[in-house]
Design an enzyme around this catalytic site. Structure first.
Site, short mmCIF file in Angstrom:
data_model
loop_
_atom_site.label_atom_id
_atom_site.label_comp_id
_atom_site.label_asym_id
_atom_site.label_seq_id
_atom_site.Cartn_x
_atom_site.Cartn_y
_atom_site.Cartn_z
N HIS A 1 35.54 33.83 29.07
CA HIS A 1 36.02 35.09 28.47
C HIS A 1 37.16 35.69 29.28
O HIS A 1 37.18 35.64 30.50
CB HIS A 1 34.88 36.08 28.25
CG HIS A 1 34.18 36.59 29.49
ND1 HIS A 1 34.64 37.65 30.21
CD2 HIS A 1 33.04 36.19 30.10
CE1 HIS A 1 33.81 37.90 31.22
NE2 HIS A 1 32.84 37.02 31.19
N ASP B 1 38.19 39.01 28.95
CA ASP B 1 38.02 40.42 29.30
C ASP B 1 37.21 40.57 30.59
O ASP B 1 36.42 39.71 30.95
CB ASP B 1 37.37 41.21 28.16
CG ASP B 1 36.01 40.65 27.74
OD1 ASP B 1 35.87 39.41 27.66
OD2 ASP B 1 35.08 41.45 27.52
N ASP C 1 29.54 31.05 32.69
CA ASP C 1 29.57 32.49 32.91
C ASP C 1 28.29 32.94 33.60
O ASP C 1 27.76 34.02 33.32
CB ASP C 1 29.76 33.21 31.57
CG ASP C 1 30.14 34.67 31.74
OD1 ASP C 1 30.53 35.05 32.85
OD2 ASP C 1 30.03 35.42 30.75
N HIS D 1 30.98 42.11 38.38
CA HIS D 1 30.86 43.57 38.21
C HIS D 1 30.70 44.33 39.53
O HIS D 1 30.46 45.52 39.53
CB HIS D 1 29.70 43.94 37.26
CG HIS D 1 29.80 43.29 35.91
ND1 HIS D 1 29.10 43.74 34.81
CD2 HIS D 1 30.50 42.22 35.47
CE1 HIS D 1 29.37 42.96 33.77
NE2 HIS D 1 30.22 42.04 34.16
N GLU E 1 33.78 39.81 25.54
CA GLU E 1 32.45 39.35 25.98
C GLU E 1 31.66 40.47 26.62
O GLU E 1 30.45 40.56 26.49
CB GLU E 1 32.60 38.18 26.95
CG GLU E 1 31.30 37.42 27.21
CD GLU E 1 30.40 38.07 28.25
OE1 GLU E 1 29.17 37.84 28.21
OE2 GLU E 1 30.90 38.83 29.12
N GLU E 2 32.37 41.35 27.34
CA GLU E 2 31.67 42.39 28.10
C GLU E 2 31.11 43.49 27.22
O GLU E 2 30.34 44.32 27.68
CB GLU E 2 32.62 42.99 29.17
CG GLU E 2 33.13 41.98 30.20
CD GLU E 2 32.04 41.49 31.17
OE1 GLU E 2 30.89 41.94 31.05
OE2 GLU E 2 32.36 40.66 32.03
N ASP F 1 34.18 36.53 37.56
CA ASP F 1 33.73 36.78 36.19
C ASP F 1 34.92 37.15 35.32
O ASP F 1 35.29 38.29 35.25
CB ASP F 1 32.70 37.91 36.22
CG ASP F 1 32.16 38.25 34.84
OD1 ASP F 1 32.25 37.39 33.95
OD2 ASP F 1 31.67 39.38 34.65
#
Ligand SMILES: [Zn+2]
Length: 416
Positions: A101, A103, A196, A391, A169-170, A135
């Site tokens: 992903h 984003d 992921d 994150h 995705e987030e 990520d």
């Protein structure tokens, strides 16, 4: 260069990938410098990053690039780009999809970024620091360079490889992988890997996920001057009481363990909090908090939400405030991928052959793109080698992980 079919010598490919180490690191850095944040976090979406990725792929000589934009009026470009890039193999039958992903989540508190600033990456001790580094940019670069190694050597992989770069995705994947699955892009005998998630030595393959919910909890009271609180109804106090009561109820009622999962219990965490009022001397009339729940698949999420609703009604009766629970996001766990599915067996072998490591197959908490494949009846695995920095402040990607995972991807592409 003319692409010819030769019997794959995997060591040749691995050596080629090793040669590309510095270029991979530079590509990772360039991509971190082009953040892609979704509109939910006041971002402009993935448009710039997607254009950069197309450039990178075309420079490698991958010219079979397909765009699957999803329209989204919330971003300036009014589209959320999704990109698929093919490298044709000897067979087009079981295609290998590597889905990453574009984003990222926002950096969070700036002062916590003590090693590098989020979008100004630095390399230190074999790691690249920056938001989105691990990520999901690290595996994205691994996938691009696994393909590049074949291209450089003029070797055709055994099977067609499809690099898939998705948006959104987030925040639930509606404009990302769900959009692509809706277009009928994937087939039942495709081999799908979603890098992921994973652990620090790449010995864990995820085949099952928990269900997940995001709740927004609004508490409405009545604003007043702080010196005369009885003229109002403090929504902040009621909001805190309710958040704690809900937290307690969920942990007590949904406390089962399942050893298939890395964290063997359901998790419920109060997370975000909206600002309520700017002055210290005002009793807030409104209060908004959020909760993130990752739930073992055995539990009925709708029943859980009903119980949360009843608890809210009780709290309303007791306090006189109004409590609204909005379900911001709800993902019901898809049926697990069969542990004997071809992609699972192939990946196990690839890891064993490249790292001399036995792997564990199980479940984790994070909702990834893999769940949507499983829902569509397509077996998918989540695997990568990572320190699970997603994150977090000072997020980093290990260069070794990026390079070595590229070898595993190349192995999968070339495996007989
Ligand atoms: Zn991710």
């Amino acid at each position: 260069m003319e692409t010819v079919v030769i019997h794959l010598d995997i060591q040749t490919i691995f050596n080629e990938i090793e040669k590309l180490r510095d270029e991979m690191t530079q590509t990772l850095i360039d991509l971190i410098r082009t953040p892609a944040i979704g509109p939910e976090s006041d971002g402009e979406g993935e448009i710039w990053k997607s254009e950069k990725l197309v450039q990178i792929c075309k420079a490698i000589g991958l010219d079979e690039v397909q765009n699957y934009d999803a329209s989204d009026g919330r971003v300036p470009s009014e589209k959320r780009p999704n990109i698929v890039v093919f490298l044709r193999g000897e067979t087009d039958k079981e295609r290998l999809w590597i889905v990453t992903h574009m984003d990222i989540v926002p950096p969070g508190e700036d002062s916590l970024w003590t090693i590098a600033k989020p979008f100004n990456p630095i390399v230190k001790d074999g790691k690249v620091y920056g938001r989105g580094s691990e990520d999901n940019t690290q595996p994205m670069v691994s996938s691009i360079f696994a393909v590049k190694a074949f291209k450089n050597l003029g070797i055709k992989p055994k099977r067609t490889v499809a690099l898939c770069f998705v948006a959104d995705e987030e925040s639930g994947s509606k404009y990302g992988i769900q959009h692509l699955i809706g277009k009928g892009l994937f087939r039942k005998d495709d081999l799908v890997i979603v890098p992921d998630g994973g652990n620090s030595d790449g010995s864990f393959i995820e085949i099952a996920e928990k269900s997940s919910i995001w709740l927004k909890i609004d508490t409405i009271g009545k604003q007043a001057h702080a010196s005369r609180p009885s003229d109002g109804l403090n929504a902040h106090r009621v909001g805190m009481e309710f958040a704690l009561a809900l937290d307690k109820m969920l942990h007590e009622r949904y406390s089962d363990q399942d050893v298939l999962f890395d964290i063997p219990v359901s998790t419920f965490e109060p997370t975000k909090k909206d600002r309520n009022i700017d002055a210290i001397n005002i009793v807030p009339g409104e209060d908004t908090t959020y909760l993130d729940g990752r739930i073992l698949p055995r539990y009925d999420v709708d029943e859980m939400l009903k119980n949360a609703g009843s608890l809210a009604r009780e709290c309303e009766k007791k306090t006189g405030a109004k409590i609204r629970i909005e379900v911001v996001n709800k993902n019901i766990a898809a049926p697990p991928t069969d542990a004997r599915a071809k992609i699972v067996l192939m990946l196990k072998e690839a890891i064993k052959r490249t790292r001399e490591k036995d792997v564990r197959v199980g479940g984790i908490g994070g909702g990834t793109c893999a769940a949507f494949f499983r829902d569509a009846g397509i077996p998918a695995v989540v695997w990568a080698t990572m320190d699970e920095m997603a994150h977090q402040p000072n997020e980093y990607a290990k260069i070794d992980n990026m390079v070595n995972d590229a070898k595993v991807f190349a192995y999968l592409a070339g495996q007989r």
